[in-house]
Every structure is written in C-alpha cells, then in structure tokens.
Design a protein around this motif. Structure first.
Motif, mmCIF file in Angstrom:
data_model
loop_
_atom_site.group_PDB
_atom_site.id
_atom_site.type_symbol
_atom_site.label_atom_id
_atom_site.label_comp_id
_atom_site.label_asym_id
_atom_site.label_seq_id
_atom_site.Cartn_x
_atom_site.Cartn_y
_atom_site.Cartn_z
ATOM 1 N N LYS A 115 0.825 -1.207 0.000
ATOM 2 C CA LYS A 115 0.000 0.000 0.000
ATOM 3 C C LYS A 115 0.856 1.252 0.000
ATOM 4 C CE LYS A 115 -3.805 0.288 2.373
ATOM 5 N NZ LYS A 115 -4.809 0.198 3.459
ATOM 6 N N SER A 116 2.021 1.191 0.614
ATOM 7 C CA SER A 116 2.869 2.384 0.715
ATOM 8 C C SER A 116 3.280 2.901 -0.658
ATOM 9 C CB SER A 116 4.112 2.084 1.556
ATOM 10 O OG SER A 116 4.867 1.041 0.966
ATOM 11 N N THR A 117 3.402 1.988 -1.609
ATOM 12 C CA THR A 117 3.796 2.393 -2.969
ATOM 13 C C THR A 117 2.655 2.180 -3.966
ATOM 14 O OG1 THR A 117 4.720 0.195 -3.346
ATOM 15 C CG2 THR A 117 6.248 1.915 -2.600
ATOM 16 N N SER A 118 1.466 1.826 -3.452
ATOM 17 C CA SER A 118 0.288 1.568 -4.309
ATOM 18 C C SER A 118 0.638 0.594 -5.430
ATOM 19 C CB SER A 118 -0.239 2.881 -4.904
ATOM 20 O OG SER A 118 -0.695 3.728 -3.890
ATOM 21 N N SER A 119 1.271 -0.488 -5.060
ATOM 22 C CA SER A 119 1.665 -1.459 -6.072
ATOM 23 C C SER A 119 1.164 -2.857 -5.713
ATOM 24 C CB SER A 119 3.186 -1.471 -6.228
ATOM 25 O OG SER A 119 3.807 -1.924 -5.049
ATOM 26 N N PHE A 120 0.917 -3.620 -6.746
ATOM 27 C CA PHE A 120 0.440 -5.001 -6.575
ATOM 28 C C PHE A 120 1.089 -5.815 -7.673
ATOM 29 C CE2 PHE A 120 -1.839 -8.389 -5.045
ATOM 30 C CZ PHE A 120 -2.880 -8.845 -5.836
ATOM 31 N N ASN A 121 2.328 -6.250 -7.415
ATOM 32 C CA ASN A 121 3.121 -6.909 -8.437
ATOM 33 C C ASN A 121 2.969 -8.420 -8.414
ATOM 34 O OD1 ASN A 121 4.067 -4.368 -9.124
ATOM 35 N ND2 ASN A 121 5.903 -4.553 -7.851
ATOM 36 N N PHE A 122 3.152 -9.000 -9.571
ATOM 37 C CA PHE A 122 2.896 -10.433 -9.784
ATOM 38 C C PHE A 122 4.170 -11.079 -10.318
ATOM 39 C CE2 PHE A 122 1.342 -14.316 -11.007
ATOM 40 C CZ PHE A 122 0.738 -14.443 -12.259
ATOM 41 N N THR A 123 4.627 -12.120 -9.645
ATOM 42 C CA THR A 123 5.839 -12.808 -10.064
ATOM 43 C C THR A 123 5.529 -14.246 -10.446
ATOM 44 O OG1 THR A 123 7.288 -11.437 -8.688
ATOM 45 C CG2 THR A 123 8.138 -13.597 -9.359
ATOM 46 N N ILE A 124 6.040 -14.641 -11.597
ATOM 47 C CA ILE A 124 5.952 -16.029 -12.030
ATOM 48 C C ILE A 124 7.360 -16.618 -11.907
ATOM 49 C CG2 ILE A 124 5.398 -17.615 -13.907
ATOM 50 C CD1 ILE A 124 3.574 -15.447 -15.069
ATOM 51 N N THR A 125 7.459 -17.650 -11.131
ATOM 52 C CA THR A 125 8.748 -18.321 -10.926
ATOM 53 C C THR A 125 8.864 -19.483 -11.897
ATOM 54 O OG1 THR A 125 8.681 -17.732 -8.578
ATOM 55 C CG2 THR A 125 10.189 -19.495 -9.218
ATOM 56 N N ALA A 126 10.061 -19.642 -12.445
ATOM 57 C CA ALA A 126 10.306 -20.753 -13.384
ATOM 58 C C ALA A 126 9.234 -20.771 -14.468
ATOM 59 C CB ALA A 126 10.366 -22.081 -12.625
ATOM 60 N N SER A 127 9.188 -19.716 -15.244
ATOM 61 C CA SER A 127 8.128 -19.547 -16.248
ATOM 62 C C SER A 127 8.095 -20.724 -17.226
ATOM 63 C CB SER A 127 8.342 -18.239 -17.007
ATOM 64 O OG SER A 127 9.603 -18.238 -17.660
ATOM 65 N N GLN A 128 6.892 -20.941 -17.752
ATOM 66 C CA GLN A 128 6.678 -22.010 -18.730
ATOM 67 C C GLN A 128 6.009 -21.415 -19.961
ATOM 68 O OE1 GLN A 128 4.344 -25.029 -16.768
ATOM 69 N NE2 GLN A 128 5.876 -25.376 -15.160
ATOM 70 N N VAL A 129 6.110 -22.127 -21.068
ATOM 71 C CA VAL A 129 5.508 -21.652 -22.315
ATOM 72 C C VAL A 129 4.010 -21.400 -22.136
ATOM 73 C CG1 VAL A 129 5.003 -22.258 -24.700
ATOM 74 C CG2 VAL A 129 7.271 -22.733 -23.749
ATOM 75 N N VAL A 130 3.360 -22.216 -21.322
ATOM 76 C CA VAL A 130 1.908 -22.069 -21.105
ATOM 77 C C VAL A 130 1.559 -20.778 -20.365
ATOM 78 C CG1 VAL A 130 1.388 -24.514 -21.152
ATOM 79 C CG2 VAL A 130 1.990 -23.430 -18.982
ATOM 80 N N ASP A 131 2.556 -20.112 -19.817
ATOM 81 C CA ASP A 131 2.305 -18.834 -19.144
ATOM 82 C C ASP A 131 2.173 -17.687 -20.152
ATOM 83 O OD1 ASP A 131 4.663 -19.759 -16.570
ATOM 84 O OD2 ASP A 131 2.477 -20.001 -16.591
ATOM 85 N N SER A 132 2.474 -17.951 -21.395
ATOM 86 C CA SER A 132 2.370 -16.910 -22.420
ATOM 87 C C SER A 132 0.916 -16.452 -22.540
ATOM 88 C CB SER A 132 2.861 -17.431 -23.780
ATOM 89 O OG SER A 132 4.227 -17.773 -23.722
ATOM 90 N N ALA A 133 0.701 -15.175 -22.324
ATOM 91 C CA ALA A 133 -0.656 -14.616 -22.324
ATOM 92 C C ALA A 133 -0.540 -13.119 -22.081
ATOM 93 C CB ALA A 133 -1.500 -15.255 -21.215
ATOM 94 N N VAL A 134 -1.697 -12.464 -22.071
ATOM 95 C CA VAL A 134 -1.745 -11.070 -21.642
ATOM 96 C C VAL A 134 -2.262 -11.066 -20.210
ATOM 97 C CG1 VAL A 134 -2.648 -8.768 -22.079
ATOM 98 C CG2 VAL A 134 -2.243 -10.330 -23.999
ATOM 99 N N TYR A 135 -1.578 -10.328 -19.355
ATOM 100 C CA TYR A 135 -1.942 -10.274 -17.946
ATOM 101 C C TYR A 135 -2.452 -8.886 -17.593
ATOM 102 C CZ TYR A 135 0.280 -14.788 -17.417
ATOM 103 O OH TYR A 135 0.589 -16.121 -17.527
#
Lengths: 112, 116
Positions: free
Chosen positions: B70-90
């Motif tokens: 909340k202090s930086t008004s951020s909500f970040n998303f991390t994908i660990t060990a990405s895979q081809v199936v993660d390809s998309a628009v987020y």
C-alpha cells in the motif's frame, strides 16, 4: 458448475445495423457486468445489472443498452452500429458484493 | 477517479526464467480490491487472484506469487520458473467498493511471451 457462457461467439454486421449479445451467468450469480475490449482503448466497463436493475454504467453512448432477466441472464444491445464498435465484448458474473467477477469467452463483433 | 498503470507492455523471457509483472494503482477509497487476470489467446479472462486493501500479506500459489504494498500503491505479480503455457496477456484491475459498485478498472495489460 458451468462457467459464464456468451452467444454468439462471433458476429459480423454492417454499419447502421443493430446487434444483441447474450450472456448466461454462473448458476447462482446475480450480478452481470459487460466490458468492451479494443486494441486502442483496452478493457472498458459498459454496465452492470443486479436483480434486473442497471446498477452502474460506464461512459458509453446511449446506443449501448442492456437488460437482465429474472433468471439473471443478460443481453446487451448496440444500435446503429459504427465501425468503432468492432471489439471483443466480455460478460462477467459475480455472486455477491463485493464479488470476484468471472468472465465468459466473449463475443467478437466485427462491423463492416 | 481510479486508475491502474501497467507500465510494461511486452515482456519476453526464456522458459524457466522468473518474471515480475508490475502494477501501480490510484484510488481515493480506503476500501478497494485488486485483481490479476490472465487472457490467453482464446480471449477469455481467467481470474488469478483478488486482494482487499486491508490485507497486505503476500500470497504464493504454486509458481505464482503476489506482492501488495500500500505504501507504494503497487500489486506486483511474479511467475517463478516460467513455462511456455504462461504466455498470455496479464491484466491488473481495481475495484472500488463504494456501496454496491463492483466496476473493474483495468490496466492496459502486459503481453508475456515465454520462449522454449
């Protein structure tokens, strides 16, 4: 439970025509929202219906309208189609306030 | 007025790399909800996570994790060990809960390409 369904999946219309899109929410969900997605403007909120009443409306012209039936199914109508109305129209349903919105596969409308 | 900014437009990584998708939001409400959705080429928006403004705990779900600050008004998303199936628009989205308002305001989306 079955997910949100939208029909038709694809539509091709010409300028000046009107179109009606249909959305069936997840069973038990009473809120249905509609969004328009275009490459230029991204995802934009159109309107939301709850218990057959429009509860919220986005900044779209009056050519865009909708309704909800007693079984929570919803339709949206676009009259006097313009080329710029070509878009993916997404419907979402949620079960409560505030609720997570679950989306259907969308209807891709092309206006020629 | 509420606003969501996803400054990254396209990210390309090689499979197994970690990747973080950034999201910054603006709202005047003290009660609000943040979401991440995934849109694969099929077009359907798939719900990933919802977080309310009073819960700043980070969350991990398998290879996915979310960092809400909340202090930086951020909500970040991390994908660990990405895979081809993660390809998309987020998409990151914000919902202000003023009364019965459940309108979602979306960011412009981040196109993630994961190469084999």
């Amino acid at each position: 439970k079955a997910g949100v369904t939208q029909t038709p999946r694809y539509l091709i219309k010409t300028r000046g025509q009107q179109v009606t899109l249909s959305c069936s929410p997840i069973s038990g969900h009473r809120s249905v929202s509609w969004y328009q997605q275009t490459p230029g403007q991204g995802l934009q909120f159109l309107f939301e219906y709850f218990s057959e009443t429009q509860r919220n409306k986005g900044n779209f012209p009056g050519r865009f309208s909708g309704r909800q039936f007693s079984n929570s199914r919803s339709e949206m109508n676009v009259s006097t189609l313009e080329l710029g109305d070509s878009a993916l129209y997404l419907c979402a349903s949620s079960s409560r306030d505030p609720g997570t919105q679950y989306f259907g596969p969308g209807t891709r409308l092309t206006v020629l | 007025a509420q606003k969501v900014t996803q400054a990254q437009t396209e990210i390309s990584v090689v499979e197994k790399e970690d990747v973080t998708l950034d999201c910054v939001y603006e709202t005047r409400d003290t009660t609000y909800y943040l979401f991440w959705y995934k849109q694969p080429p099929s077009g359907e928006l798939v719900f990933l996570i919802r977080r309310n403004s009073f819960d700043e705990q980070n969350e991990i779900s398998g290879r996915y994790s979310w960092n809400f600050q909340k202090s930086t008004s951020s909500f970040n998303f991390t994908i660990t060990a990405s895979q081809v199936v993660d390809s998309a628009v987020y998409f990151c989205a914000l919902s202000e809960q003023s009364g019965a308002n459940s309108k979602l305001t979306f960011g412009k989306g981040i196109t993630l390409s994961v190469r084999p």
